[in-house]
Design a protein around this motif. Structure first.
Motif, PDB file in Angstrom:
ATOM      1  N   LEU A   1       0.824  -1.210   0.000  1.00 58.34           N
ATOM      2  CA  LEU A   1       0.000   0.000   0.000  1.00 58.34           C
ATOM      3  C   LEU A   1       0.861   1.264   0.000  1.00 58.34           C
ATOM      4  O   LEU A   1       0.437   2.307  -0.511  1.00 58.34           O
ATOM      5  CB  LEU A   1      -0.937  -0.011   1.197  1.00 58.34           C
ATOM      6  N   GLY A   2       2.069   1.157   0.550  1.00 59.09           N
ATOM      7  CA  GLY A   2       2.984   2.293   0.469  1.00 59.09           C
ATOM      8  C   GLY A   2       3.417   2.559  -0.967  1.00 59.09           C
ATOM      9  O   GLY A   2       3.571   3.708  -1.373  1.00 59.09           O
ATOM     10  N   ALA A   3       3.584   1.470  -1.736  1.00 59.19           N
ATOM     11  CA  ALA A   3       3.994   1.614  -3.132  1.00 59.19           C
ATOM     12  C   ALA A   3       2.823   1.896  -4.056  1.00 59.19           C
ATOM     13  O   ALA A   3       2.984   2.557  -5.087  1.00 59.19           O
ATOM     14  CB  ALA A   3       4.720   0.344  -3.580  1.00 59.19           C
ATOM     15  N   PHE A   4       1.630   1.402  -3.678  1.00 63.64           N
ATOM     16  CA  PHE A   4       0.437   1.539  -4.520  1.00 63.64           C
ATOM     17  C   PHE A   4      -0.745   2.034  -3.673  1.00 63.64           C
ATOM     18  O   PHE A   4      -1.653   1.269  -3.342  1.00 63.64           O
ATOM     19  CB  PHE A   4       0.066   0.191  -5.163  1.00 63.64           C
ATOM     20  N   PRO A   5      -0.752   3.311  -3.301  1.00 58.57           N
ATOM     21  CA  PRO A   5      -1.837   3.827  -2.459  1.00 58.57           C
ATOM     22  C   PRO A   5      -3.217   3.615  -3.067  1.00 58.57           C
ATOM     23  O   PRO A   5      -4.208   3.464  -2.337  1.00 58.57           O
ATOM     24  CB  PRO A   5      -1.505   5.318  -2.332  1.00 58.57           C
ATOM     25  N   ALA A   6      -3.323   3.570  -4.387  1.00 58.90           N
ATOM     26  CA  ALA A   6      -4.620   3.423  -5.043  1.00 58.90           C
ATOM     27  C   ALA A   6      -5.251   2.060  -4.778  1.00 58.90           C
ATOM     28  O   ALA A   6      -6.456   1.871  -5.013  1.00 58.90           O
ATOM     29  CB  ALA A   6      -4.478   3.638  -6.549  1.00 58.90           C
ATOM     30  N   LEU A   7      -4.466   1.114  -4.266  1.00 58.42           N
ATOM     31  CA  LEU A   7      -4.997  -0.232  -4.003  1.00 58.42           C
ATOM     32  C   LEU A   7      -5.564  -0.374  -2.592  1.00 58.42           C
ATOM     33  O   LEU A   7      -6.012  -1.451  -2.212  1.00 58.42           O
ATOM     34  CB  LEU A   7      -3.887  -1.280  -4.192  1.00 58.42           C
ATOM     35  N   ARG A   8      -5.595   0.717  -1.843  1.00 56.09           N
ATOM     36  CA  ARG A   8      -5.942   0.640  -0.428  1.00 56.09           C
ATOM     37  C   ARG A   8      -7.306   0.008  -0.174  1.00 56.09           C
ATOM     38  O   ARG A   8      -7.495  -0.745   0.783  1.00 56.09           O
ATOM     39  CB  ARG A   8      -5.882   2.042   0.195  1.00 56.09           C
ATOM     40  N   GLN A   9      -8.273   0.260  -1.009  1.00 54.97           N
ATOM     41  CA  GLN A   9      -9.625  -0.261  -0.795  1.00 54.97           C
ATOM     42  C   GLN A   9      -9.902  -1.546  -1.573  1.00 54.97           C
ATOM     43  O   GLN A   9     -11.026  -2.041  -1.570  1.00 54.97           O
ATOM     44  CB  GLN A   9     -10.653   0.807  -1.196  1.00 54.97           C
ATOM     45  N   GLN A  10      -8.899  -2.078  -2.222  1.00 51.84           N
ATOM     46  CA  GLN A  10      -9.101  -3.256  -3.066  1.00 51.84           C
ATOM     47  C   GLN A  10      -8.893  -4.551  -2.278  1.00 51.84           C
ATOM     48  O   GLN A  10      -7.996  -4.637  -1.439  1.00 51.84           O
ATOM     49  CB  GLN A  10      -8.128  -3.237  -4.250  1.00 51.84           C
ATOM     50  N   PRO A  11      -9.703  -5.572  -2.538  1.00 53.02           N
ATOM     51  CA  PRO A  11      -9.514  -6.861  -1.861  1.00 53.02           C
ATOM     52  C   PRO A  11      -8.292  -7.595  -2.404  1.00 53.02           C
ATOM     53  O   PRO A  11      -7.894  -7.405  -3.551  1.00 53.02           O
ATOM     54  CB  PRO A  11     -10.801  -7.620  -2.201  1.00 53.02           C
ATOM     55  N   TRP A  12      -7.730  -8.443  -1.553  1.00 53.26           N
ATOM     56  CA  TRP A  12      -6.608  -9.294  -1.943  1.00 53.26           C
ATOM     57  C   TRP A  12      -7.152 -10.698  -2.191  1.00 53.26           C
ATOM     58  O   TRP A  12      -7.736 -11.318  -1.295  1.00 53.26           O
ATOM     59  CB  TRP A  12      -5.553  -9.344  -0.840  1.00 53.26           C
ATOM     60  N   LEU A  13      -6.971 -11.204  -3.396  1.00 56.23           N
ATOM     61  CA  LEU A  13      -7.425 -12.547  -3.745  1.00 56.23           C
ATOM     62  C   LEU A  13      -6.217 -13.445  -3.917  1.00 56.23           C
ATOM     63  O   LEU A  13      -5.351 -13.190  -4.753  1.00 56.23           O
ATOM     64  CB  LEU A  13      -8.240 -12.514  -5.046  1.00 56.23           C
ATOM     65  N   ALA A  14      -6.164 -14.492  -3.116  1.00 55.95           N
ATOM     66  CA  ALA A  14      -5.033 -15.419  -3.200  1.00 55.95           C
ATOM     67  C   ALA A  14      -5.129 -16.243  -4.473  1.00 55.95           C
ATOM     68  O   ALA A  14      -6.195 -16.749  -4.825  1.00 55.95           O
ATOM     69  CB  ALA A  14      -5.030 -16.333  -1.976  1.00 55.95           C
ATOM     70  N   LEU A  15      -4.008 -16.345  -5.179  1.00 50.65           N
ATOM     71  CA  LEU A  15      -3.942 -17.171  -6.383  1.00 50.65           C
ATOM     72  C   LEU A  15      -3.177 -18.448  -6.048  1.00 50.65           C
ATOM     73  O   LEU A  15      -2.058 -18.391  -5.545  1.00 50.65           O
ATOM     74  CB  LEU A  15      -3.238 -16.417  -7.514  1.00 50.65           C
ATOM     75  N   THR A  16      -3.783 -19.575  -6.299  1.00 50.51           N
ATOM     76  CA  THR A  16      -3.162 -20.851  -5.969  1.00 50.51           C
ATOM     77  C   THR A  16      -2.720 -21.560  -7.233  1.00 50.51           C
ATOM     78  O   THR A  16      -3.104 -21.187  -8.337  1.00 50.51           O
ATOM     79  CB  THR A  16      -4.141 -21.741  -5.195  1.00 50.51           C
ATOM     80  N   GLY A  17      -1.933 -22.579  -7.066  1.00 49.79           N
ATOM     81  CA  GLY A  17      -1.468 -23.366  -8.200  1.00 49.79           C
ATOM     82  C   GLY A  17       0.040 -23.467  -8.256  1.00 49.79           C
ATOM     83  O   GLY A  17       0.579 -24.431  -8.773  1.00 49.79           O
ATOM     84  N   GLY A  18       0.734 -22.457  -7.716  1.00 54.08           N
ATOM     85  CA  GLY A  18       2.188 -22.518  -7.657  1.00 54.08           C
ATOM     86  C   GLY A  18       2.643 -23.364  -6.480  1.00 54.08           C
ATOM     87  O   GLY A  18       1.887 -23.620  -5.543  1.00 54.08           O
ATOM     88  N   ARG A  19       3.894 -23.791  -6.498  1.00 54.80           N
ATOM     89  CA  ARG A  19       4.410 -24.661  -5.452  1.00 54.80           C
ATOM     90  C   ARG A  19       5.575 -24.040  -4.685  1.00 54.80           C
ATOM     91  O   ARG A  19       6.134 -24.697  -3.814  1.00 54.80           O
ATOM     92  CB  ARG A  19       4.852 -26.003  -6.057  1.00 54.80           C
ATOM     93  N   SER A  20       5.947 -22.800  -5.010  1.00 57.54           N
ATOM     94  CA  SER A  20       7.112 -22.208  -4.363  1.00 57.54           C
ATOM     95  C   SER A  20       6.784 -20.943  -3.582  1.00 57.54           C
ATOM     96  O   SER A  20       7.150 -20.819  -2.418  1.00 57.54           O
ATOM     97  CB  SER A  20       8.189 -21.894  -5.405  1.00 57.54           C
ATOM     98  N   ASN A  21       6.097 -19.995  -4.205  1.00 55.65           N
ATOM     99  CA  ASN A  21       5.886 -18.691  -3.604  1.00 55.65           C
ATOM    100  C   ASN A  21       4.402 -18.398  -3.424  1.00 55.65           C
ATOM    101  O   ASN A  21       3.559 -19.196  -3.815  1.00 55.65           O
ATOM    102  CB  ASN A  21       6.570 -17.622  -4.473  1.00 55.65           C
ATOM    103  N   LEU A  22       4.093 -17.262  -2.817  1.00 58.32           N
ATOM    104  CA  LEU A  22       2.709 -16.870  -2.562  1.00 58.32           C
ATOM    105  C   LEU A  22       2.358 -15.684  -3.450  1.00 58.32           C
ATOM    106  O   LEU A  22       3.152 -14.745  -3.575  1.00 58.32           O
ATOM    107  CB  LEU A  22       2.524 -16.495  -1.092  1.00 58.32           C
ATOM    108  N   VAL A  23       1.178 -15.723  -4.062  1.00 61.78           N
ATOM    109  CA  VAL A  23       0.777 -14.671  -4.994  1.00 61.78           C
ATOM    110  C   VAL A  23      -0.667 -14.258  -4.702  1.00 61.78           C
ATOM    111  O   VAL A  23      -1.522 -15.113  -4.461  1.00 61.78           O
ATOM    112  CB  VAL A  23       0.895 -15.135  -6.460  1.00 61.78           C
TER     113      VAL A  23
END
Length: 274
Positions: A21-43
């Motif tokens: 949010l510090g880098a993208f203030p415009a995203l402050r009111q946006q929901p975070w949707l977890a994307l699954t399918g990868g096996r190493s990192n979190l997205v």
């Protein structure tokens, strides 16, 4: 990584939330949707931005997990359409333009076209093991004892004089299809090397099982090889094929030895196809 899960499935670390949010203030009111399918990192997807949090402990001898390499590749390739647009690099995370579409399921010739285009590139990255001797040593360095048949013997193949860009994780889950276009994501383990590495990973029964649920048919594999643009690369792959797939089986065995049951089944499938 295109399957959308509930935001509660992957809790967003508070420090990451604040940094984004510090880098993208415009995203402050946006929901975070977890994307699954990868096996190493979190997205997560936040509006049209993908936020990727690296988990260094998920690196393996075959698949490193390098945020700096991924950021550099995204910067260099965004204009080509082969990779997403990098929006920001943070401490242990990056933000890039979210890619709408689905993970690859069918159409091997389309994948051959995209990988051919990637392999025409050259970027300042780590040098990968090339040539039959180096690949054999690399595979031996992490193959767990007792899991695999003897390493296959292949004809002597020299390293490339001019290494090429290799994605390093060319599996179906990292190929986002939108219409007739494929964009490659998850560039955390690229390198300069021999394109046969990517070809082997895509054709790997184990990787197809893990990311798509089923190995390619013989006809699908043949269609991919027929569509790949560089016949010299295809011939090198065919010469190195048993060794390349033994190395993939070694990776699966390495993961299985650490308790990952999915990789145990994948290892058996890869060995069966050697």
């Amino acid at each position: 990584m295109t399957t959308v899960a509930s935001a509660s499935d992957l809790t967003v670390p508070p420090a990451l939330h604040r940094a984004v949010l510090g880098a993208f203030p415009a995203l402050r009111q946006q929901p975070w949707l977890a994307l699954t399918g990868g096996r190493s990192n979190l997205v997560w997807q936040v509006a049209d931005v993908a936020i990727k949090l690296y988990r260094p402990m998920m690196a393996s001898p075959l698949f490193p997990n390098d945020p700096g390499a991924e950021a550099m590749v995204l910067q260099r390739l965004a204009a080509t359409g082969l990779a997403p647009e990098l929006l920001y690099r943070g401490d242990g995370w990056i933000a890039y333009r979210h890619q709408s579409g689905q993970s690859w399921q069918s159409g091997p010739a389309q994948v051959a076209t995209v990988l051919s285009a990637i392999h025409r590139q050259s970027l300042p990255l780590r040098l990968l093991p090339m040539g039959s001797a180096a690949i054999a040593r690399h595979a031996d360095s992490f193959a767990p004892a007792g899991w695999l048949p003897a390493q296959p013997q292949v004809p002597e193949v020299a390293a490339l004089a001019r290494p090429r860009l290799v994605h390093g994780d060319a599996v179906p889950g990292n190929m986002i299809v939108a219409g007739h276009r494929i964009t490659m994501i998850d560039w955390q383990c690229p390198g300069l090397g021999d394109p046969v590495d990517d070809i082997a990973l895509f054709l790997s029964p184990a990787m197809q099982l893990l990311y798509r649920g089923a190995a390619l048919t013989e006809a699908e594999a043949e269609a991919f090889l027929a569509a790949y643009a560089d016949r010299a690369v295809v011939q090198r792959y065919l010469m190195l094929r048993p060794l390349l797939h033994w190395r993939i089986a070694a990776h699966c065995a390495w993961r299985a030895a650490q308790g990952d049951a999915d990789y145990a089944a994948a290892c058996r499938l890869e060995i069966a196809r050697l």
